[in-house]
Design an enzyme around this catalytic site. Structure first.
Site, PDB file in Angstrom:
ATOM      1  N   HIS A 159       0.537  -1.352   0.137  1.00  0.00           N
ATOM      2  CA  HIS A 159       0.079  -0.062  -0.024  1.00  0.00           C
ATOM      3  C   HIS A 159       0.669   1.339   0.466  1.00  0.00           C
ATOM      4  O   HIS A 159       1.890   1.114   0.901  1.00  0.00           O
ATOM      5  CB  HIS A 159      -0.556  -0.348   1.176  1.00  0.00           C
ATOM      6  CG  HIS A 159      -1.762  -1.206   1.251  1.00  0.00           C
ATOM      7  ND1 HIS A 159      -2.261  -1.963   2.301  1.00  0.00           N
ATOM      8  CD2 HIS A 159      -3.105  -1.947  -0.050  1.00  0.00           C
ATOM      9  CE1 HIS A 159      -2.899  -2.850   2.125  1.00  0.00           C
ATOM     10  NE2 HIS A 159      -3.579  -2.903   0.560  1.00  0.00           N
ATOM     11  N   GLU A 162       2.271   3.292   3.099  1.00  0.00           N
ATOM     12  CA  GLU A 162       2.434   2.462   4.293  1.00  0.00           C
ATOM     13  C   GLU A 162       3.895   2.750   3.949  1.00  0.00           C
ATOM     14  O   GLU A 162       4.617   1.890   3.370  1.00  0.00           O
ATOM     15  CB  GLU A 162       1.893   1.082   4.301  1.00  0.00           C
ATOM     16  CG  GLU A 162       0.302   1.242   4.889  1.00  0.00           C
ATOM     17  CD  GLU A 162      -0.615   0.195   5.195  1.00  0.00           C
ATOM     18  OE1 GLU A 162       0.410  -1.284   4.974  1.00  0.00           O
ATOM     19  OE2 GLU A 162      -1.586   0.190   4.789  1.00  0.00           O
ATOM     20  N   HIS A 278       3.509  -3.972   5.812  1.00  0.00           N
ATOM     21  CA  HIS A 278       2.260  -3.343   6.438  1.00  0.00           C
ATOM     22  C   HIS A 278       2.552  -1.964   7.406  1.00  0.00           C
ATOM     23  O   HIS A 278       3.532  -2.198   8.462  1.00  0.00           O
ATOM     24  CB  HIS A 278       0.804  -3.795   6.424  1.00  0.00           C
ATOM     25  CG  HIS A 278       0.855  -4.992   5.232  1.00  0.00           C
ATOM     26  ND1 HIS A 278      -0.439  -4.183   4.554  1.00  0.00           N
ATOM     27  CD2 HIS A 278       1.554  -5.412   4.348  1.00  0.00           C
ATOM     28  CE1 HIS A 278      -0.320  -4.690   2.887  1.00  0.00           C
ATOM     29  NE2 HIS A 278       0.617  -5.780   3.704  1.00  0.00           N
ATOM     30  N   GLU A 366       2.268  -5.699  10.621  1.00  0.00           N
ATOM     31  CA  GLU A 366       1.946  -4.722  10.666  1.00  0.00           C
ATOM     32  C   GLU A 366       3.546  -3.267  11.534  1.00  0.00           C
ATOM     33  O   GLU A 366       3.216  -3.758  12.843  1.00  0.00           O
ATOM     34  CB  GLU A 366       0.786  -4.096  11.044  1.00  0.00           C
ATOM     35  CG  GLU A 366      -0.548  -5.266  10.179  1.00  0.00           C
ATOM     36  CD  GLU A 366      -0.593  -4.275   8.849  1.00  0.00           C
ATOM     37  OE1 GLU A 366      -0.359  -3.107   9.357  1.00  0.00           O
ATOM     38  OE2 GLU A 366      -1.503  -4.562   8.280  1.00  0.00           O
TER      39      GLU A 366
END
Length: 487
Positions: A159, A162, A278, A366
């Protein structure tokens, strides 16, 4: 002899000084009024090629600092605060890298260390014709990969907004390449693992993202690719693929160019482990991401769930904030690790695709609650993940690996290797590579493994014990034709 020793020491010192000047690259301190940073250096047992936030006084919090002098032999930095400086914007990880600068950094690493790093591009470019540039890092990288040397794949910036994972992976590449000759731990990793890093899967989206924007779920904020597609919903889903690579290739042909490039890359090699970095939360996530029944809730467990949970636990425990519920309060209910579907179900993810279509165990890590934090925080984010990433690479050396051979001793490609424990499957089967090799990460314990080439050509079942010391169990499985077998 004395003169020879003195000359040797002098030449070593000259090499050291010239090497430091090359690596330092003009990184200055104290708003231009201090001396130059000295890289590399050792601090608290670790080697650094960037500024660190761990030296700053407690009242200053996360100020990136670097030593101004180091021991010319040991590289140890002083613990005297007067011999450290606050890093300026010309230092590594003090500004975000443009797509061009990111590629330049990777190519410079491979050009300066051709036996350790090789930079290459995936088969397709982004919608706006940006290269999808990856770097392969391993000892003797200029030669054919050593037999049974496992392969790890790390991807960032899927993304576009990100961005922490993108910067972290570039600095990980620098640490591995430049640290090989100076650090025994890094040398051991690269002597035993082949690491592939793709810092940015979505360079077009990255150019739309804005520094300081912590959210964003659409095209404008940079999440989607240039065709306004969420790449982490664009991979062939579980109900489409059925483990048929030709069918998958047909499906990929209609997907986004970034998806096609990474999907084919995933299927092209016998990876042992893959991770997709991410931002927007601080948690380690593992398969499955989907449910096969819309009415289901909770975890959707895979056959490798035991191993997935252990690796996720190791990563989160080594991370400096992932086990702290205040690191990202909006997702504190998840804890440090989560099953993907239990968090929120989704189809078409890279994680599920990679687990379905390659031997790899796939993860999402993440890293930051804020998707595009101010660049001031980048040194902290790298240090948050540094130990976790090194331990992840070390984990890829564990479990079991081996060769499947026929009776003449020739390697057998495409054989299926299965793993059981107490009569039950201990993880998904893997196929041998074109060189007859296989590998599988398993938690320590006793297992039985078996290779099958066909209904009539199989190995016997071999009992093994995966050790607790992180070293792999190495085996050879020999195929034999079953007596009176009829196909």
């Amino acid at each position: 002899m004395l003169i020879e020793r003195m000359m040797s020491r002098y030449l070593l010192h000259l090499f050291f000084v010239s090497d430091l000047l090359r690596i330092t690259g003009g990184c200055t301190t104290n708003f231009g009024f201090g001396g130059a940073c000295v890289f590399p250096y050792r601090y608290k047992g670790e080697i650094f090629f960037t500024c660190t936030v761990h030296f700053a006084p407690k009242e200053d919090g996360i100020v990136p600092m670097c030593p101004l002098t180091v021991d010319s032999i040991t590289l140890e930095a002083s613990t005297n605060e007067s011999e450290w400086g606050r890093c300026n914007d010309d230092c590594p990880m003090r500004k975000y890298l443009s797509n061009e600068k990111m590629r330049e950094t990777l190519y410079n690493l491979s050009e300066s260390h051709p036996k350790l790093a090789y930079t290459y591009s995936l088969q397709e470019r982004s919608v706006l014709n940006e290269e999808l540039t990856a770097i392969k890092i391993s000892s003797k990288v200029h030669l054919q990969r050593t037999l049974m040397k496992p392969m790890v794949r790390l991807i960032g910036n899927m993304h576009g907004n990100e961005v922490v994972g993108r910067e972290v992976l570039v600095q990980l590449a620098r640490l591995l390449v430049q640290g090989y000759s100076r650090d025994t731990r890094i040398r051991n990793i690269l002597d035993n693992v082949e690491v592939h890093i793709l810092p940015s899967m979505n360079p077009d989206g990255y150019n739309r993202g804005k520094e300081g924007e912590c959210g964003g779920q659409d095209y404008t904020t940079g999440r989607y690719n240039e065709n306004k597609v969420d790449l982490n919903r664009d991979f062939p889903a579980w109900f489409e693929v059925d483990n048929d690579k030709q069918k998958v290739e047909d499906i990929l042909s209609s997907r986004q160019p970034e998806t096609r490039a990474v999907g084919r890359w995933i299927m092209s090699e016998p990876w042992i482990l893959g991770a997709n970095l991410h931002d927007g939360a601080v948690v380690a996530s593992y398969p499955w991401d989907h449910y096969t029944d819309d009415s289901k809730v909770g975890d959707h467990l895979s056959i490798d769930d035991k191993t997935f949970k252990e690796i996720a636990r190791v990563y989160s425990s080594a991370h400096l904030t992932m086990t702290n519920s205040s690191a990202c309060k909006k997702y504190s209910y998840l804890g440090p690790t989560t099953n993907g579907a239990a968090w929120y179900p989704k189809n078409g993810t890279l994680k599920d695709f990679g687990y379905l279509m390659s031997p790899a165990l796939e993860f999402v890590f993440e890293l930051s609650c804020c998707k595009f934090p101010d660049d001031y925080f980048l040194p902290r984010e790298f240090e948050n993940n540094r130990e976790s990433l090194l331990q992840l690479l070390e984990i890829s050396m564990s479990g079991v690996k081996g060769l499947v051979l026929d009776l003449s001793g020739k390697p057998s490609s495409g054989a299926t290797v299965s793993f059981t424990q107490n009569g039950l499957s201990a993880g998904k089967d893997v196929k041998t590579s074109s060189r007859g090799e296989f590998w599988k990460i398993l938690v320590p314990g006793r297992y039985r493994i078996k290779a099958v080439q066909s209904a009539c050509v199989q190995s016997g079942e071999m009992p093994i014990e995966v050790p607790t010391n992180g070293q792999p169990k190495v085996v050879k499985l020999v195929l034999r034709t079953k007596f009176n077998c009829v196909k």
